[in-house]
Design a protein around this motif. Structure first.
Motif, PDB file in Angstrom:
ATOM      1  N   GLN A 252       0.808  -1.229   0.000  1.00 26.62           N
ATOM      2  CA  GLN A 252       0.000   0.000   0.000  1.00 26.62           C
ATOM      3  C   GLN A 252       0.839   1.276   0.000  1.00 26.62           C
ATOM      4  N   MET A 253       2.049   1.185  -0.490  1.00 25.69           N
ATOM      5  CA  MET A 253       2.942   2.338  -0.501  1.00 25.69           C
ATOM      6  C   MET A 253       2.666   3.251  -1.696  1.00 25.69           C
ATOM      7  N   PHE A 254       2.491   4.540  -1.402  1.00 23.19           N
ATOM      8  CA  PHE A 254       2.421   5.591  -2.420  1.00 23.19           C
ATOM      9  C   PHE A 254       3.823   6.140  -2.566  1.00 23.19           C
ATOM     10  N   SER A 255       4.395   6.105  -3.765  1.00 26.99           N
ATOM     11  CA  SER A 255       5.818   6.412  -3.884  1.00 26.99           C
ATOM     12  C   SER A 255       6.218   6.746  -5.306  1.00 26.99           C
ATOM     13  N   PHE A 256       7.483   7.149  -5.443  1.00 21.40           N
ATOM     14  CA  PHE A 256       8.142   7.223  -6.740  1.00 21.40           C
ATOM     15  C   PHE A 256       9.574   6.772  -6.538  1.00 21.40           C
ATOM     16  N   TYR A 257      10.270   6.536  -7.639  1.00 24.78           N
ATOM     17  CA  TYR A 257      11.647   6.031  -7.581  1.00 24.78           C
ATOM     18  C   TYR A 257      12.570   7.006  -8.306  1.00 24.78           C
ATOM     19  N   LEU A 258      13.649   7.370  -7.629  1.00 22.85           N
ATOM     20  CA  LEU A 258      14.638   8.268  -8.211  1.00 22.85           C
ATOM     21  C   LEU A 258      15.976   7.561  -8.272  1.00 22.85           C
ATOM     22  N   ILE A 259      16.883   8.098  -9.050  1.00 18.97           N
ATOM     23  CA  ILE A 259      18.198   7.491  -9.202  1.00 18.97           C
ATOM     24  C   ILE A 259      19.205   8.222  -8.314  1.00 18.97           C
ATOM     25  N   SER A 260      19.881   7.461  -7.468  1.00 18.35           N
ATOM     26  CA  SER A 260      20.875   8.027  -6.553  1.00 18.35           C
ATOM     27  C   SER A 260      22.161   8.364  -7.304  1.00 18.35           C
ATOM     28  N   PRO A 261      23.071   9.140  -6.677  1.00 29.06           N
ATOM     29  CA  PRO A 261      24.355   9.420  -7.322  1.00 29.06           C
ATOM     30  C   PRO A 261      25.189   8.171  -7.583  1.00 29.06           C
ATOM     31  N   SER A 262      24.842   7.049  -6.931  1.00 31.49           N
ATOM     32  CA  SER A 262      25.580   5.797  -7.143  1.00 31.49           C
ATOM     33  C   SER A 262      24.970   4.928  -8.235  1.00 31.49           C
ATOM     34  N   GLY A 263      23.829   5.330  -8.787  1.00 28.49           N
ATOM     35  CA  GLY A 263      23.249   4.596  -9.898  1.00 28.49           C
ATOM     36  C   GLY A 263      22.139   3.628  -9.544  1.00 28.49           C
ATOM     37  N   PHE A 264      22.027   3.229  -8.259  1.00 34.29           N
ATOM     38  CA  PHE A 264      20.887   2.403  -7.882  1.00 34.29           C
ATOM     39  C   PHE A 264      19.719   3.320  -7.521  1.00 34.29           C
ATOM     40  N   ALA A 265      18.530   2.735  -7.426  1.00 32.80           N
ATOM     41  CA  ALA A 265      17.331   3.533  -7.210  1.00 32.80           C
ATOM     42  C   ALA A 265      17.035   3.719  -5.719  1.00 32.80           C
ATOM     43  N   ILE A 266      16.264   4.756  -5.430  1.00 29.97           N
ATOM     44  CA  ILE A 266      15.732   4.994  -4.094  1.00 29.97           C
ATOM     45  C   ILE A 266      14.238   5.197  -4.224  1.00 29.97           C
ATOM     46  N   GLU A 267      13.482   4.424  -3.477  1.00 33.48           N
ATOM     47  CA  GLU A 267      12.035   4.618  -3.419  1.00 33.48           C
ATOM     48  C   GLU A 267      11.742   5.596  -2.285  1.00 33.48           C
ATOM     49  N   PHE A 268      10.990   6.630  -2.584  1.00 28.00           N
ATOM     50  CA  PHE A 268      10.590   7.618  -1.581  1.00 28.00           C
ATOM     51  C   PHE A 268       9.076   7.505  -1.457  1.00 28.00           C
ATOM     52  N   TRP A 291      -1.636   1.331  -9.776  1.00 31.31           N
ATOM     53  CA  TRP A 291      -1.756   2.533 -10.614  1.00 31.31           C
ATOM     54  C   TRP A 291      -0.421   3.254 -10.612  1.00 31.31           C
ATOM     55  N   GLY A 292      -0.169   3.990 -11.664  1.00 30.61           N
ATOM     56  CA  GLY A 292       1.040   4.808 -11.744  1.00 30.61           C
ATOM     57  C   GLY A 292       2.313   3.989 -11.864  1.00 30.61           C
ATOM     58  N   HIS A 293       3.409   4.583 -11.359  1.00 32.53           N
ATOM     59  CA  HIS A 293       4.750   4.000 -11.429  1.00 32.53           C
ATOM     60  C   HIS A 293       5.179   3.748 -12.881  1.00 32.53           C
ATOM     61  N   LYS A 294       4.797   4.667 -13.747  1.00 38.34           N
ATOM     62  CA  LYS A 294       5.219   4.555 -15.142  1.00 38.34           C
ATOM     63  C   LYS A 294       6.738   4.559 -15.226  1.00 38.34           C
ATOM     64  N   MET A 295       7.263   3.615 -15.988  1.00 38.88           N
ATOM     65  CA  MET A 295       8.706   3.522 -16.149  1.00 38.88           C
ATOM     66  C   MET A 295       9.234   4.680 -16.983  1.00 38.88           C
ATOM     67  N   ASN A 296      10.340   5.258 -16.525  1.00 40.02           N
ATOM     68  CA  ASN A 296      10.972   6.367 -17.221  1.00 40.02           C
ATOM     69  C   ASN A 296      12.474   6.235 -17.053  1.00 40.02           C
ATOM     70  N   PRO A 297      13.053   5.130 -17.517  1.00 41.83           N
ATOM     71  CA  PRO A 297      14.462   4.867 -17.207  1.00 41.83           C
ATOM     72  C   PRO A 297      15.417   5.784 -17.949  1.00 41.83           C
ATOM     73  N   PRO A 298      16.219   6.564 -17.213  1.00 41.82           N
ATOM     74  CA  PRO A 298      17.271   7.361 -17.856  1.00 41.82           C
ATOM     75  C   PRO A 298      18.391   6.455 -18.354  1.00 41.82           C
ATOM     76  N   PRO A 299      19.254   6.953 -19.218  1.00 42.10           N
ATOM     77  CA  PRO A 299      20.388   6.149 -19.678  1.00 42.10           C
ATOM     78  C   PRO A 299      21.244   5.671 -18.498  1.00 42.10           C
ATOM     79  N   GLY A 300      21.527   4.376 -18.475  1.00 41.62           N
ATOM     80  CA  GLY A 300      22.378   3.834 -17.424  1.00 41.62           C
ATOM     81  C   GLY A 300      21.665   3.495 -16.137  1.00 41.62           C
ATOM     82  N   ALA A 301      20.344   3.714 -16.064  1.00 41.56           N
ATOM     83  CA  ALA A 301      19.599   3.427 -14.835  1.00 41.56           C
ATOM     84  C   ALA A 301      19.258   1.955 -14.758  1.00 41.56           C
ATOM     85  N   PRO A 302      18.873   1.458 -13.552  1.00 39.81           N
ATOM     86  CA  PRO A 302      18.398   0.072 -13.450  1.00 39.81           C
ATOM     87  C   PRO A 302      17.275  -0.138 -14.452  1.00 39.81           C
TER      88      PRO A 302
END
Length: 307
Positions: A252-268, A291-302
């Motif tokens: 039941q987590m409402f969240s998004f995922y960002l890319i850390s300076p180390s290249g792995f993701a962080i869920e907030f 619902w949501g969590h549309k993938m938007n992978p930047p170059p080099g992301a997981p």
């Protein structure tokens, strides 16, 4: 069977301490703590002196999970139990325990080489040094629930699951099998500790090469508005977004995922549920997000999500 109480801290090996400090403080809303210039930086989330430890390390990956016990007696009993299973557990020296900001520390490794550290009596900050975030409206959801969670991408998933249950004593929360992208199926197994956060550790089985030990770590806040505000900060700062705002059906987590300076993701996220083992029903889900969590992978992301 004795089991770990909660995931109390995480240790990350990072290549750029300065970039991580700016990111952790200004984007995530953590507070800088104890530091050794050029070597390490502790990050605070609450009244603990340290919840996340950054160590200068070009691996740019997850190094260790710190599992908390309520007392020295409980810690020693658990260590004896693990050793009886034939697992090598050693007591860390005082220097390492102090670096982790705990009174006593034991260490073992899982089948994929991730360190698991068992401790009691985490150091608390001076009462005149209350936790202060420069950007959060509310607080982080920690306390007995611990620091958050991490999701591994092990090379030996079967052995990793056995380690979670038979060594750490974690309990199965639920599983998800679903398509992350056309033709790409993920299978994720979620485990909780005694304190009950829906999962402190999850294991993702993925049909593609994994370049990190983990897919992501998660931090949770108490006010869902802070999720949106953090999302806005990422957009303003140019922090890559791996997965847009969304919701998971199992925790039941409402969240998004960002890319850390180390290249792995962080869920907030916010709103994660707490498991009551007396009433909990293990389920199998067929979608990663409802619902949501549309993938938007930047170059080099997981490449694909695993929450």
């Amino acid at each position: 069977m004795r089991s770990v109480s909660t995931l109390g801290y995480m240790v990350l090996g990072v290549g750029d301490l300065a970039a991580w400090e700016a990111f952790a403080v200004n984007v995530l809303g953590l507070q800088a703590g104890a530091r050794v210039p050029g070597e390490s930086l502790g990050l605070r989330m609450d009244d603990y002196e340290q919840r996340i430890l950054l160590l200068k390390n070009d691996l740019d990956d997850f190094l260790a999970a710190g599992w908390e016990f309520e007392s020295n007696v409980a810690l020693e009993a658990f260590v004896d139990q693990v050793r009886a299973k034939g697992v090598e557990v050693v007591e860390a020296d005082k220097r390492v325990a102090e670096q982790r900001r705990v009174a006593r520390l034991f260490v073992c490794e899982d089948p994929d080489g991730i360190r698991h550290e068992f401790y009691c009596a985490a150091w608390r900050a001076n009462t005149r040094d209350a936790f202060r975030s420069s950007v959060l409206r509310g607080a982080f959801s920690t306390g007995r629930l611990g620091v958050g969670h991490f999701v591994t991408v092990p090379k030996q998933s079967a052995k990793a699951k056995v380690f979670c249950e038979d060594v750490l004593g974690l309990r199965l929360s639920d599983t998800i099998g679903g398509d992350a992208a056309p033709g790409v199926n993920l299978d994720v197994t979620f485990f909780h500790a005694r304190a009950g956060r829906h999962h402190s550790l999850a294991i993702a089985e993925v049909p593609f090469p994994a370049h990190k030990r983990i897919h992501h770590i998660m931090v949770e806040c108490t006010d869902p508005n802070d999720v949106g505000l953090a999302y806005d900060r990422c957009k303003q700062a140019g922090v890559p977004i791996l997965m847009e705002l969304g919701h998971h059906p199992n925790d039941q987590m409402f969240s998004f995922y960002l890319i850390s300076p180390s290249g792995f993701a962080i869920e907030f996220g916010a709103g994660g549920i707490v498991v009551d083992d007396d009433t909990w029903e293990v389920k199998r889900y067929t979608e990663l997000s409802d619902w949501g969590h549309k993938m938007n992978p930047p170059p080099g992301a997981p490449a694909h999500p695993a929450h």
